[in-house]
Every structure is written in structure tokens, then in C-alpha cells.
Design a protein around this motif. Structure first.
Motif, PDB file in Angstrom:
ATOM      1  N   ARG A 124       1.080  -1.048   0.066  1.00  0.00           N
ATOM      2  CA  ARG A 124       0.036  -0.520  -0.190  1.00  0.00           C
ATOM      3  C   ARG A 124       0.761   1.041  -0.124  1.00  0.00           C
ATOM      4  O   ARG A 124       0.567   2.584  -0.350  1.00  0.00           O
ATOM      5  CB  ARG A 124      -0.953   0.224   1.370  1.00  0.00           C
ATOM      6  CG  ARG A 124      -2.458  -0.954   1.137  1.00  0.00           C
ATOM      7  CD  ARG A 124      -2.961  -0.399   1.653  1.00  0.00           C
ATOM      8  NE  ARG A 124      -2.854  -0.938   3.506  1.00  0.00           N
ATOM      9  CZ  ARG A 124      -2.387  -0.227   4.625  1.00  0.00           C
ATOM     10  NH1 ARG A 124      -2.734   0.930   4.511  1.00  0.00           N
ATOM     11  NH2 ARG A 124      -2.290  -0.544   5.972  1.00  0.00           N
ATOM     12  N   VAL A 125       1.977   0.804   0.582  1.00  0.00           N
ATOM     13  CA  VAL A 125       2.966   2.499   0.337  1.00  0.00           C
ATOM     14  C   VAL A 125       4.716   1.959   0.215  1.00  0.00           C
ATOM     15  O   VAL A 125       4.627   1.032   1.047  1.00  0.00           O
ATOM     16  CB  VAL A 125       2.696   2.784   2.101  1.00  0.00           C
ATOM     17  CG1 VAL A 125       4.044   4.339   2.067  1.00  0.00           C
ATOM     18  CG2 VAL A 125       2.039   3.325   2.545  1.00  0.00           C
ATOM     19  N   VAL A 126       4.995   2.990  -0.561  1.00  0.00           N
ATOM     20  CA  VAL A 126       6.385   2.166  -0.828  1.00  0.00           C
ATOM     21  C   VAL A 126       7.487   3.676  -0.592  1.00  0.00           C
ATOM     22  O   VAL A 126       7.398   4.621  -1.323  1.00  0.00           O
ATOM     23  CB  VAL A 126       6.516   1.576  -2.523  1.00  0.00           C
ATOM     24  CG1 VAL A 126       8.052   1.249  -2.489  1.00  0.00           C
ATOM     25  CG2 VAL A 126       5.761   0.535  -2.255  1.00  0.00           C
ATOM     26  N   VAL A 127       8.698   3.286  -0.193  1.00  0.00           N
ATOM     27  CA  VAL A 127       9.498   4.962  -0.094  1.00  0.00           C
ATOM     28  C   VAL A 127      10.638   4.257  -0.843  1.00  0.00           C
ATOM     29  O   VAL A 127      11.160   3.201  -0.645  1.00  0.00           O
ATOM     30  CB  VAL A 127       9.663   5.144   1.097  1.00  0.00           C
ATOM     31  CG1 VAL A 127      10.272   6.179   1.445  1.00  0.00           C
ATOM     32  CG2 VAL A 127       7.983   5.360   1.836  1.00  0.00           C
ATOM     33  N   GLY A 128      11.140   5.203  -1.207  1.00  0.00           N
ATOM     34  CA  GLY A 128      11.770   4.870  -1.771  1.00  0.00           C
ATOM     35  C   GLY A 128      13.406   5.854  -1.793  1.00  0.00           C
ATOM     36  O   GLY A 128      12.778   7.207  -2.391  1.00  0.00           O
ATOM     37  N   ARG A 129      14.830   5.472  -2.086  1.00  0.00           N
ATOM     38  CA  ARG A 129      15.548   6.885  -2.227  1.00  0.00           C
ATOM     39  C   ARG A 129      16.988   6.301  -3.408  1.00  0.00           C
ATOM     40  O   ARG A 129      17.283   4.715  -3.336  1.00  0.00           O
ATOM     41  CB  ARG A 129      16.561   6.522  -1.162  1.00  0.00           C
ATOM     42  CG  ARG A 129      17.568   8.278  -1.110  1.00  0.00           C
ATOM     43  CD  ARG A 129      17.760   8.356   0.442  1.00  0.00           C
ATOM     44  NE  ARG A 129      18.321   7.645   0.921  1.00  0.00           N
ATOM     45  CZ  ARG A 129      19.562   7.042   1.161  1.00  0.00           C
ATOM     46  NH1 ARG A 129      20.407   7.844   0.360  1.00  0.00           N
ATOM     47  NH2 ARG A 129      19.928   6.277   2.309  1.00  0.00           N
ATOM     48  N   ARG A 130      17.036   7.374  -4.122  1.00  0.00           N
ATOM     49  CA  ARG A 130      18.593   6.217  -5.296  1.00  0.00           C
ATOM     50  C   ARG A 130      18.869   7.858  -5.889  1.00  0.00           C
ATOM     51  O   ARG A 130      18.535   9.222  -5.755  1.00  0.00           O
ATOM     52  CB  ARG A 130      17.197   6.213  -6.538  1.00  0.00           C
ATOM     53  CG  ARG A 130      18.547   5.477  -7.085  1.00  0.00           C
ATOM     54  CD  ARG A 130      17.988   4.796  -8.931  1.00  0.00           C
ATOM     55  NE  ARG A 130      19.085   3.726  -9.684  1.00  0.00           N
ATOM     56  CZ  ARG A 130      18.462   3.570 -10.663  1.00  0.00           C
ATOM     57  NH1 ARG A 130      17.900   3.314 -10.962  1.00  0.00           N
ATOM     58  NH2 ARG A 130      19.388   2.876 -11.620  1.00  0.00           N
ATOM     59  N   GLY A 131      20.232   7.749  -5.163  1.00  0.00           N
ATOM     60  CA  GLY A 131      21.130   9.488  -5.273  1.00  0.00           C
ATOM     61  C   GLY A 131      20.270  10.084  -5.153  1.00  0.00           C
ATOM     62  O   GLY A 131      19.605  10.349  -4.045  1.00  0.00           O
ATOM     63  N   GLU A 132      20.215  11.060  -5.610  1.00  0.00           N
ATOM     64  CA  GLU A 132      19.220  11.973  -5.224  1.00  0.00           C
ATOM     65  C   GLU A 132      17.885  12.603  -5.353  1.00  0.00           C
ATOM     66  O   GLU A 132      17.279  13.683  -4.965  1.00  0.00           O
ATOM     67  CB  GLU A 132      19.591  13.918  -6.575  1.00  0.00           C
ATOM     68  CG  GLU A 132      20.878  14.393  -6.975  1.00  0.00           C
ATOM     69  CD  GLU A 132      22.061  14.798  -8.024  1.00  0.00           C
ATOM     70  OE1 GLU A 132      20.601  15.181  -8.533  1.00  0.00           O
ATOM     71  OE2 GLU A 132      22.599  15.147  -8.097  1.00  0.00           O
ATOM     72  N   HIS A 133      17.564  10.948  -6.163  1.00  0.00           N
ATOM     73  CA  HIS A 133      15.291  11.261  -5.809  1.00  0.00           C
ATOM     74  C   HIS A 133      15.441  10.296  -4.588  1.00  0.00           C
ATOM     75  O   HIS A 133      15.909   9.667  -4.227  1.00  0.00           O
ATOM     76  CB  HIS A 133      15.431  10.267  -7.210  1.00  0.00           C
ATOM     77  CG  HIS A 133      15.588  11.009  -8.214  1.00  0.00           C
ATOM     78  ND1 HIS A 133      15.689  11.955  -8.777  1.00  0.00           N
ATOM     79  CD2 HIS A 133      17.330  10.811  -9.294  1.00  0.00           C
ATOM     80  CE1 HIS A 133      15.602  12.230  -9.774  1.00  0.00           C
ATOM     81  NE2 HIS A 133      16.433  12.049 -10.465  1.00  0.00           N
ATOM     82  N   ALA A 134      14.274  10.920  -3.910  1.00  0.00           N
ATOM     83  CA  ALA A 134      13.706  10.272  -3.031  1.00  0.00           C
ATOM     84  C   ALA A 134      11.990  10.713  -3.383  1.00  0.00           C
ATOM     85  O   ALA A 134      11.623  11.144  -3.955  1.00  0.00           O
ATOM     86  CB  ALA A 134      14.526  10.882  -1.757  1.00  0.00           C
TER      87      ALA A 134
END
Length: 441
Positions: A124-134
Motif C-alpha cells: 500500500r505504501v512504498v518509499v524509495g531513495r536512489r542518489g538525489e531522488h527520493a
């Protein structure tokens, strides 16, 4: 804090079944990178999923939709279901990066004959982070709780997070086979290899851990991510671990696979370990084992790629407890629409690194003499997005948590010249990451 109203759709696929369409509504919005600085700290205890390396990756919780599959068609059934979900979904993706928009996390059974469930889960919820992106993605079933976010309720995705509980009263016991019996199985495999029946077979064993109360999987996840930051720390549907082996990454038409085969245990003495690394790099037994694994991956990817790069020699990958011979194979997918990351994972599984060579003969021997059900050990685990991109690791250095019990797994590549006592020691070294992650000190 507020959180989305519970909603989920779950289906189970028989080999001949067709799943009903699931209509999901999803929105991905940008986050300040500081909001995703510690992804594992965001996870509640209920239904967490995780895919983390060097502090970046994806975490999620809740279940918007889920499918289970089994048997020889488990990958194809899950891929077909995912395509129908994507086609029916309403998605607003403001970030447009691999892993944004609609994402499913999956874990699959090792064997075609496995009776347990393989599964894809849409959180239902996904939080992601990759380099400069969140980013954060919220998902709901159409007609139920809205998944959209506005400036007034931008924190609706946050949930109350309880303190992580350490396991207490842990006891360990042999799994399906004790050490002596397993060494006999290894000796039997070596005899068959020397007789010319096959070139290599990977044999696994298990270890059981029991705690006084239900195990909070966030505890070992945190310790694994801290102690093995360059591995992919994962949890999907009870299967967790820190795998050093990327079965494949597909991203915008490019595919990469990291192959590990050939292992030596570290001593903790830097000079001695450097000498052992050199020994590993020149070991004919380990180089032979590694070449089998690389060739099986290259042969499986070849039909799906217009070009490939297969290095001539492996490098030595240094991990805190062991060192491996490693090779990264790269390719350009010839038809991205027809070859999703999940379809490529199916094509690659099982490689020689987890099955043996020739693969059909080796997997038949595993079923005959290994003496245990691998379940989802040494099979693909990872995620796929709506574009078909994704990352799929091999569920190594792993365990399965169910209530107060954790089943730990380890495996070794057996070739001509393998010594049962040495293979037992190697398997014990491979238990260390998950075993130590359960400790309370």
C-alpha cells in the motif's frame, strides 16, 4: 498518525487459472531525501518489505494486492498477473525513475515441484531513495480508500512505528540433516561427479532457530544492512537475508547479472586474507566452478539480448566473512516489451551457481539426495515495476521467518575434488550472516 485505510486484493493461481483483473490507483510524489535517509526506520512490524543496498533502495508495507503461484508455471503466471494489474491501473508518477509508480515485490520457490507459494505483493505504501531522488508511492484498490496525496495530507503515508524487538531465548538445532549426514551426501555427490554423471552440483543444508516469542524481522534486517552494506538486504513474505548475488537488474533496456561461485572463508588477518584472495583467484577447482556458473548465465541471457559482454576472468569480491570469485555479465535486451525483469529471472533460474552443471541433471540429483525442501532458498527475490524494470537477487545468506521460528539456509558448490569436511566448514561460514543478525548483543 494517519494512514491509508486497509484495502487489499489477493488471488491464488493454479497452473491453469486466470486471475481476475485488479484495479489499483497509485501516485508517486517526490520526497526530500532527508525523509528517506533511513529507510528501514520507516518500517512498521506488520507486512514490511525491503530491498536495500548501501542505504538506498525500496521499503514498503501493507498489501494492496497479492498473487500466489506454484509449479513450473509460477514465473509465467505471476508475470501475466502483473501485466494485467499494470494494464488496469491508474498511475500518477511524478518521479519517473526505476522503482517509482506501481511496484511489486516477489519471492519464488526454487523447484518446479515445490508445493509452497511463490508470491508477488503490491504494498500500500512504498518509499524509495536512489542518489538525489527520493519518493513515496501510495496504492489503493479503485473505489476504496483514495491513494492520492495533496499538499494538505502529504504525510498520510507515514505510520506509527513500534520499537524493533530483539529475539529472546534463541536456541539452534539441526535442520533436515546433521553435519555428519550432510558430509555423507557431499561424498555421494563427489562419487557421482567422478563417475561422469555431472560436472557440478550445489548442495544446501538448513539450520533451525527458535525464539521465545514471534521474531520481529526488522531486527535482523537492520543488523544485516549494517554489517553487509554492499549486499542486497531483503524481506518479502517471510523470506529475508543479505544476498551478495544479483541474479539480474533490468533498467531501460540494459541487463546486468552478477555471478558468484568459488568461496573462501576470511580469517580477519588482512595480510592472510590477501594471500587467500590470491589463492582463490588461481584455484583450478574454484575457477572451474565459477566458469560453469558464468556460462550458464550467458547462455540463458543470450536469446534475450542483442549484444553481451562476458568478462574473460573473474574478480575477487571481499565480504566481511567470506570472499567470492565474481563476474558481472552485461547485455542489451533485444525486446524490452517481451522480456520483463521477471521473465529474465525465469530464464536464468536456476543457474549453475545454485543448481549445477548440467542443470537438469544437477537439479534432479538435488531432489534425490539433498534431503530437504529448499522452499524459496536460492531462488529469485526482488521487485518489478510497471515498465518491467526491476532487480532480482538470489535468496542466499537467507532465512525464512514464521512466528517464533527462523529457518536458515546455506549451500556449497560441489565439484570433483571437493572435500566433505571443507564443504561443511564453508556452509557453516555461510550461516554466519543470518545467525549473527538474530543475536541480541
Amino acid at each position: 498518525m494517519n494512514q491509508p485505510a486497509p484495502s487489499s486484493t489477493s488471488v491464488a493461481l493454479a497452473e491453469e487459472a486466470v486471475a481476475p483483473p485488479v484495479r489499483l490507483v497509485a501516485r508517486t510524489r517526490r520526497l526530500d531525501v532527508a525523509d528517506a535517509a533511513d529507510l528501514l526506520a520507516l518500517l512498521p512490524e506488520d507486512a514490511p518489505v525491503a530491498w536495500i543496498r548501501n542505504g538506498e533502495g525500496l521499503v514498503g508495507w501493507g498489501v494492496a494486492a497479492r498473487v500466489t503461484a506454484s509449479g513450473a508455471s509460477r514465473f509465467a503466471d505471476a508475470d501475466t498477473w502483473w501485466n494485467t494489474v499494470v494494464a488496469a491501473a491508474q498511475v500518477n508518477d511524478e518521479v519517473a525513475q526505476p522503482g517509482t509508480g506501481l511496484v511489486a515485490f516477489g519471492t519464488f520457490g526454487f523447484s518446479d515441484a515445490h508445493t509452497g507459494d511463490s508470491s508477488l505483493v503490491v504494498p500500500r505504501v512504498v518509499v524509495g531513495r536512489r542518489g538525489e531522488h527520493a519518493w513515496v508511492t501510495t496504492v489503493a484498490v479503485a473505489g476504496e480508500a483514495p491513494a492520492d496525496l495533496t499538499d494538505d495530507d502529504a504525510d498520510v503515508w507515514r505510520t506509527e512505528v513500534s520499537a524493533t524487538r530483539a529475539p529472546h531465548g534463541l536456541t539452534f538445532s539441526d535442520g533436515s540433516l546433521d553435519g555428519e549426514t550432510w558430509m555423507g551426501v557431499v561424498a555421494d555427490a563427489v562419487r557421482r561427479i567422478d563417475a561422469g554423471d555431472l560436472d557440478k552440483v550445489v548442495l544446501a543444508r538448513d539450520l533451525l532457530a527458535r525464539a521465545d516469542d514471534d521474531v520481529d524481522v526488522r531486527w535482523p534486517l537492520r543488523r544485516l544492512a549494517t554489517q553487509y552494506p554492499t549486499c542486497w538486504t531483503f524481506h518479502v513474505d517471510g523470506m529475508f537475508g543479505a544476498t551478495p548475488e544479483m541474479l539480474l537488474r533490468r533498467e531501460r533496456g540494459l541487463v546486468t547479472s552478477r555471478i558468484l561461485a568459488g568461496t573462501i572463508r576470511r580469517t580477519g588477518d588482512e595480510a592472510r586474507d590477501l594471500a587467500l584472495a590470491g589463492q582463490l583467484a588461481h584455484s583450478s577447482k574454484d575457477l572451474e566452478e565459477h566458469e560453469y556458473a558464468v556460462r550458464s548465465v550467458a547462455d540463458a541471457l543470450g536469446p534475450h539480448c542483442s549484444s553481451m559482454n562476458v568478462p574473460e576472468s573473474p574478480f575477487v569480491l571481499h565480504l566481511p566473512n567470506v570472499m567470492h570469485l565474481a563476474t558481472d555479465v552485461n547485455g542489451v535486451v533485444s525486446d524490452a516489451a517481451a522480456a520483463s525483469s521477471l521473465k529474465l529471472a525465469e530464464a536464468l533460474h536456476p543457474s549453475a551457481a545454485v543448481g549445477g552443471t548440467p542443470t537438469p541433471t544437477a537439479t534432479a540429483l538435488i531432489a534425490e539426495i539433498e534431503g530437504m525442501d529448499r522452499a524459496r532458498y536460492a531462488a529469485p527475490v526482488g521487485w518489478i515495476d510497471a515498465a518491467g524494470d526491476g532487480e532480482w537477487g538470489i535468496a542466499l545468506r537467507s532465512g525464512h521467518v514464521s512466528g517464533n521460528q527462523v529457518r536458515l539456509f546455506a549451500g556449497c558448490g560441489i565439484v570433483s575434488g571437493s572435500e566433505p569436511a571443507s564443504e561443511l566448514a564453508e556452509s557453516q561460514a555461510k550461516f554466519v550472516p543470518v545467525r549473527d543478525s538474530l543475536a541480541t548483543d
